[in-house]
Scaffold this motif. Structure first.
Motif, mmCIF file in Angstrom:
data_model
loop_
_atom_site.group_PDB
_atom_site.id
_atom_site.type_symbol
_atom_site.label_atom_id
_atom_site.label_comp_id
_atom_site.label_asym_id
_atom_site.label_seq_id
_atom_site.Cartn_x
_atom_site.Cartn_y
_atom_site.Cartn_z
ATOM 1 N N GLN A 5 -30.281 10.844 38.778
ATOM 2 C CA GLN A 5 -30.536 10.209 37.497
ATOM 3 C C GLN A 5 -29.204 10.131 36.699
ATOM 4 O OE1 GLN A 5 -33.511 12.817 35.581
ATOM 5 N NE2 GLN A 5 -34.914 11.677 36.656
ATOM 6 N N ARG A 6 -28.450 11.102 36.860
ATOM 7 C CA ARG A 6 -27.035 11.129 36.218
ATOM 8 C C ARG A 6 -26.036 10.198 36.753
ATOM 9 N NH1 ARG A 6 -24.686 16.544 33.685
ATOM 10 N NH2 ARG A 6 -26.674 17.450 32.239
ATOM 11 N N LEU A 7 -25.804 9.871 37.891
ATOM 12 C CA LEU A 7 -25.053 9.065 38.288
ATOM 13 C C LEU A 7 -25.399 7.579 37.828
ATOM 14 C CD1 LEU A 7 -25.563 9.358 42.366
ATOM 15 C CD2 LEU A 7 -23.397 9.582 40.767
ATOM 16 N N GLN A 8 -26.528 7.358 37.416
ATOM 17 C CA GLN A 8 -26.302 6.068 36.756
ATOM 18 C C GLN A 8 -26.067 6.071 35.094
ATOM 19 O OE1 GLN A 8 -30.730 5.468 36.959
ATOM 20 N NE2 GLN A 8 -30.808 5.267 39.021
ATOM 21 N N ASP A 9 -26.157 7.294 34.505
ATOM 22 C CA ASP A 9 -25.584 7.323 33.194
ATOM 23 C C ASP A 9 -24.874 8.590 33.106
ATOM 24 O OD1 ASP A 9 -25.421 7.118 30.525
ATOM 25 O OD2 ASP A 9 -27.342 7.652 29.910
ATOM 26 N N PRO A 10 -23.474 8.763 33.419
ATOM 27 C CA PRO A 10 -22.995 10.113 33.559
ATOM 28 C C PRO A 10 -22.592 10.408 31.973
ATOM 29 C CG PRO A 10 -21.492 8.448 34.335
ATOM 30 C CD PRO A 10 -22.975 7.939 34.185
#
Length: 300
Positions: A105-110
């Motif tokens: 999930q964080r890869l898309q919105d770090p």
């Protein structure tokens, strides 16, 4: 023959020191995770917290394993080490799944991560884990408890290294996804270890045949003892690390009971299993040739 159920040493001193070091690192990394907001550091802290709890359980299990046998618990609490290792594996599996889901999930919105501060806390964790590894490395194969503890600290050290590398990448290039990539790497370290440890501990609890023991080979060796006609109802299991047991029904010539030779055959059977397979705790039911017809039909 008397049997000693004490087994290998529990090495409580090593476990206690490793637990103290790991608990100290957890406190430092909790502060670091709050300050930096890093997922990799947060996950590594959760991993460390799980491992600190696991080491605490291992320490309690090591203490319980020293308790003597009683009429109610004829093996004492030797299997406590297996239960502790199973609990650790279950906790690690949960942490590993959380890591993978959150990191994707964080890869898309770090989020923005301060690289310099992350380096500092990552190095603190790495140094502490290396110290704990030094404490455990010498006796890591002594039992499941110490094996689980060593593997936990080793993976903690690799996780801390991943945090340091991610921090350096963020500080030098500004690529914020490095934090999520490091978290995924930590998850990749956690999940296989959890699965393997679950496999080993459940094998003990299911009373599977101990590794390296071939029951067909055991039967063959026992049939080689003079006057032995048949071997059936053979069972082997592992009570705890270093404590295998084996039982079997052994059919011998009826004459051996009349001439008093059955006792000597029992000695030979015990010597055979101890010398060839390293199993000290054995239980043999020696039967005359006329007895098997009275056996329960499910016996093989």
């Amino acid at each position: 023959m008397a049997h000693d159920h004490s087994g290998p040493g529990t090495h409580r001193g090593r476990l206690g020191l490793a637990f103290g070091i790991t608990a100290g690192i957890v406190v430092a990394q909790v502060v670091g995770a709050v300050v930096t907001g890093s997922l990799a550091l947060l996950v590594d802290t959760a991993h460390l917290l799980t491992d600190a709890a696991g080491l605490g359980m291992a320490l309690l299990a090591a203490h319980a394993a020293t308790r003597p046998a009683t009429p109610r618990r004829t093996w004492g609490l030797r299997r406590a080490e297996v239960l502790a290792a199973l609990a650790q594996a279950t906790l690690l599996l949960g942490v590993g799944v959380f890591v993978v889901v959150e990191a994707v999930q964080r890869l898309q919105d770090p989020p923005a991560i301060p690289g310099t501060e992350l380096v500092v806390f990552g190095v603190i964790g790495l140094v502490g884990n290396l110290a704990a590894l030094a404490v455990l490395v010498g006796r890591r194969s002594a039992n499941l408890n110490l094996r689980a503890a060593f593997l936990e600290v080793l993976n903690d050290a690799l996780g801390s290294l991943a945090v340091v590398v991610a921090a350096v990448v963020i500080a030098t290039t500004g690529w914020q996804q490095a934090d999520s990539v490091a978290a995924l790497l930590i998850g990749a370290l956690i999940l296989p270890r959890a699965v393997l440890l679950l496999r080993d501990t459940t094998a003990v609890l299911l009373e599977s045949t101990p590794p390296g023991v071939d029951l067909d080979e055991v039967r063959s060796h026992l049939l080689g003892v003079e006057h032995v006609h048949e071997i059936h109802d053979v069972h082997a299991s592992l009570i705890a690390t270093g404590l295998p047991q084996l039982s079997a029904h052994v059919v011998v010539e009826a004459e051996c009971f009349r001439d008093g030779h059955a006792g000597a055959i029992l000695d030979e059977l015990q010597d055979c299993v101890r010398d060839h397979f390293g199993i000290e705790h054995t239980t043999f039911q020696v039967e005359p040739e006329t007895h098997p017809e009275h056996e329960h039909p499910t016996h093989d």
